[in-house]
Design an enzyme around this catalytic site. Structure first.
Site, PDB file in Angstrom:
ATOM      1  N   GLU A   1       3.110  -1.601  -3.193  1.00  0.00           N
ATOM      2  CA  GLU A   1       4.549  -1.655  -3.268  1.00  0.00           C
ATOM      3  C   GLU A   1       4.760  -2.921  -4.482  1.00  0.00           C
ATOM      4  O   GLU A   1       4.738  -4.097  -4.022  1.00  0.00           O
ATOM      5  CB  GLU A   1       5.435  -1.980  -2.048  1.00  0.00           C
ATOM      6  CG  GLU A   1       5.517  -0.790  -1.181  1.00  0.00           C
ATOM      7  CD  GLU A   1       6.379   0.394  -1.657  1.00  0.00           C
ATOM      8  OE1 GLU A   1       7.205   0.299  -2.637  1.00  0.00           O
ATOM      9  OE2 GLU A   1       6.257   1.623  -1.277  1.00  0.00           O
TER      10      GLU A   1
ATOM     11  N   CYS B   1      12.187  -6.939  -6.217  1.00  0.00           N
ATOM     12  CA  CYS B   1      11.406  -6.118  -7.114  1.00  0.00           C
ATOM     13  C   CYS B   1      12.051  -5.077  -7.798  1.00  0.00           C
ATOM     14  O   CYS B   1      11.834  -4.902  -9.061  1.00  0.00           O
ATOM     15  CB  CYS B   1      10.456  -5.385  -6.076  1.00  0.00           C
ATOM     16  SG  CYS B   1      10.799  -4.550  -4.825  1.00  0.00           S
TER      17      CYS B   1
END
Length: 445
Positions: free
Chosen positions: A214, A248
Site C-alpha cells: 500500500e 496517501c
C-alpha cells in the site's frame, strides 16, 4: 541491533510456523474469538492509544478518535460479522463434465508480516492485522520507528490480547525491520513509501513471498467548471488538509479551468479558515496537525521554495513554522510540470493548481506519469466522467468526493504498480491474506 532481538525474531517466527496446521483447521468461531479479544483490547486502551498518537504527531483529538480508533474497531467488527460467508467454499461448477464440480476453498497463507506506516500508525497497522487473523493466519507486526509512543501502546494492545504464537510485535528502528524481512514469511503487508516498498518487494522475492504494498503517489483532482465550487471546496479542504496532507490518498494537485480558478481558491480559503485556522496566517493548534519530523518538513519547504523560484504564486497560506513543524494550508497557482512539487508526492498541506482547456490534456498528463493511488473528478457531465475513468489508470477513483472511498468496505482499496500491489478492506482483505485453492471434484463411478 542486539543479538537477543535477532534471536527473538527467529524464535517467534519458528513458533508461529509450528502453529500452521492447527490454524488451517481453525473455525469461524475460533477466529471470531481472537478478533473479539483484539477488539476488547483496543477498547480497553482507547484513551492511551489516542494520547500516544498525539504525542508522536500533534493531531486533533477528534481526528485521532475517528480515524485511528473508530476506523480500527470498524475493521475488526467487519471481519467478525462476515467470517462464515467469506470462509465458506464457493461452488463454481466444471467446464469439463456435467458430472463434475469445482469449488474454491480459502485457506490461510501462514505466517504473515505487517509493517505499518507513521501517518495513521495505529489503524493502518491494525486493520490489516484484523484481515490476517480473519483469514486464519498468525502475524508478526512492526510499527514505524517515527511513532514510537504509538508503537509502545500497540505492543501493549497486542500482548494483552494474544499469545506470541498468535500475534507478536517487535519495536525498534530500521534494523529490526531488516531482520524481520530476512525471515521466510508467507505473506508481507507493507504500508508506506514507494521507495521502501521496493525494498520490501526485493526482500520478499528472496523467499517468493506474496506481498501487499500500500504505497502512494500524486493523486490528481479534476474540477469541471460547471460543478458546484462550494461543494468541491468543502470536500477537498477536508481531504487535503486533515492530517496536514499526510494522507496517501489526499488530493495531491488540482486541475481547474483558469476562468474559475480564482473564484474556487477564494471559496476554498473561506472553508479552510473556518475549519483549520486561528487567523489568515496561523493554523489553530487544536485543529491542525504537525508535519511528522524535521526531515519531511525540510523536504516540503524545498519543494515550495523551488516552485516559488520557478514562478508559482501563493494564493493563500505559505507560512512555514519550523519550531512547530507546521505548514499552513497553502494553495499555489501558475504551477508548471517542471517544478519539483509536481514531480514527487507532496504529502503535506500544499495544493498546487494547474489549468486546462480540454479534458484530454488532463488525461494525457496523468497517463504520462506514474499511476496514482487515487483520482478524483468533480463533474455532473457523465461523458466527461466516463472519458476520464476509461482512459486513465489509478488504484481507485472517486466522483464528486475525495478520500471517503477508503471507508467503503464494499470496494477494494489499493494501488497499481508504483502506487501499490494488491488490495484489502472487507472481503478483499480476507482474500488478500488467503490462498484461494481450486478443487476439481469428479463424481465417483
Amino acid at each position: 541491533m542486539e543479538q537477543q532481538v535477532k534471536d527473538d525474531i527467529q524464535r517467534v517466527f519458528q513458533l508461529q510456523k509450528k502453529q500452521q496446521k492447527a490454524l488451517r483447521a481453525s473455525t469461524a468461531e475460533q477466529r471470531r474469538e481472537k478478533l473479539q479479544r483484539f477488539l476488547d483490547s483496543v477498547i480497553a486502551h482507547e484513551e492511551e492509544i489516542i494520547e500516544a498518537i498525539r504525542k508522536d504527531v500533534r493531531k486533533p483529538y477528534h481526528e485521532v478518535k475517528k480515524a485511528e480508533i473508530e476506523g480500527t474497531k470498524k475493521a475488526i467488527r467487519d471481519n467478525m460479522n462476515n467470517l462464515e460467508q467469506w470462509m465458506a467454499p464457493k461452488e463454481v461448477g466444471s467446464s469439463l463434465s456435467p458430472d463434475a464440480n469445482g469449488i474454491l476453498m480459502y485457506e490461510p497463507k501462514g505466517v504473515t508480516l505487517i509493517l505499518g506506516p507513521w501517518n495513521y500508525p495505529f489503524m493502518l497497522t491494525m486493520a490489516p492485522l484484523a484481515a490476517s487473523l480473519a483469514a486464519g493466519n498468525s502475524a508478526i507486526v512492526k510499527l514505524s520507528d517515527f511513532t514510537m509512543n504509538t508503537s509502545n501502546i500497540a505492543a501493549k494492545v497486542i500482548r494483552d490480547a494474544f499469545d506470541e504464537k498468535e500475534v507478536a510485535i517487535f519495536e525498534g528502528e530500521v534494523e529490526v525491520a531488516t531482520e524481520l524481512l530476512d525471515q521466510p514469511f508467507d505473506h508481507i503487508f507493507f504500508t508506506g513509501s514507494t521507495n521502501v516498498g521496493k525494498i520490501v518487494m526485493t526482500a520478499a522475492a528472496k523467499h517468493l513471498a506474496s506481498v501487499t504494498l500500500e504505497l502512494g503517489g500524486k493523486s490528481p483532482t479534476i474540477i469541471d467548471s460547471e460543478y458546484d465550487l462550494m461543494d468541491a471546496a468543502k470536500k477537498i479542504a477536508v481531504g487535503k488538509f486533515v492530517n496536514a496532507g499526510q494522507t496517501c490518498i489526499a488530493p495531491d494537485y488540482l486541475f481547474i479551468k483558469k476562468d474559475v480558478q480564482d473564484r474556487f481558491a477564494g471559496i476554498l480559503q473561506t472553508v479552510v479558515n473556518a475549519g483549520f485556522m486561528e487567523d489568515d496566517h496561523t493554523p489553530d493548534r487544536s485543529k491542525f496537525t504537525q508535519i511528522v519530523n524535521d526531515r519531511n518538513f525540510n523536504r516540503v519547504k524545498d519543494l515550495f521554495d523551488d516552485a516559488i523560484e520557478r514562478g508559482a504564486e501563493v494564493v493563500f497560506g505559505g507560512v512555514f513554522d519550523a519550531s512547530d513543524r507546521t505548514i499552513s494550508p497553502t494553495v499555489l497557482k501558475n504551477v508548471t510540470p517542471d517544478m519539483k512539487i509536481m514531480q514527487e508526492e507532496i504529502f503535506a498541506s500544499i495544493l498546487p493548481m494547474m489549468n486546462y482547456e480540454d479534458i484530454d490534456e488532463v488525461i494525457d498528463y496523468v497517463n504520462d506519469r506514474d499511476k496514482p493511488l487515487a483520482l478524483y473528478v468533480f463533474s455532473k457531465n457523465q461523458d466527461l466522467i466516463d472519458n476520464v475513468l476509461q482512459h486513465t489508470t489509478s488504484g481507485n477513483a472517486a466522483i464528486n468526493d475525495v478520500v471517503v472511498h477508503f471507508s467503503d468496505v464494499n470496494l477494494p482499496f489499493g494501488g497499481v504498480n508504483t502506487s501499490g500491489i494488491g488490495s484489502y478492506h472487507g472481503v478483499y482483505g480476507f482474500k488478500e491474506f488467503s490462498h484461494e485453492k481450486g478443487v476439481f471434484i469428479q463424481a465417483a463411478e
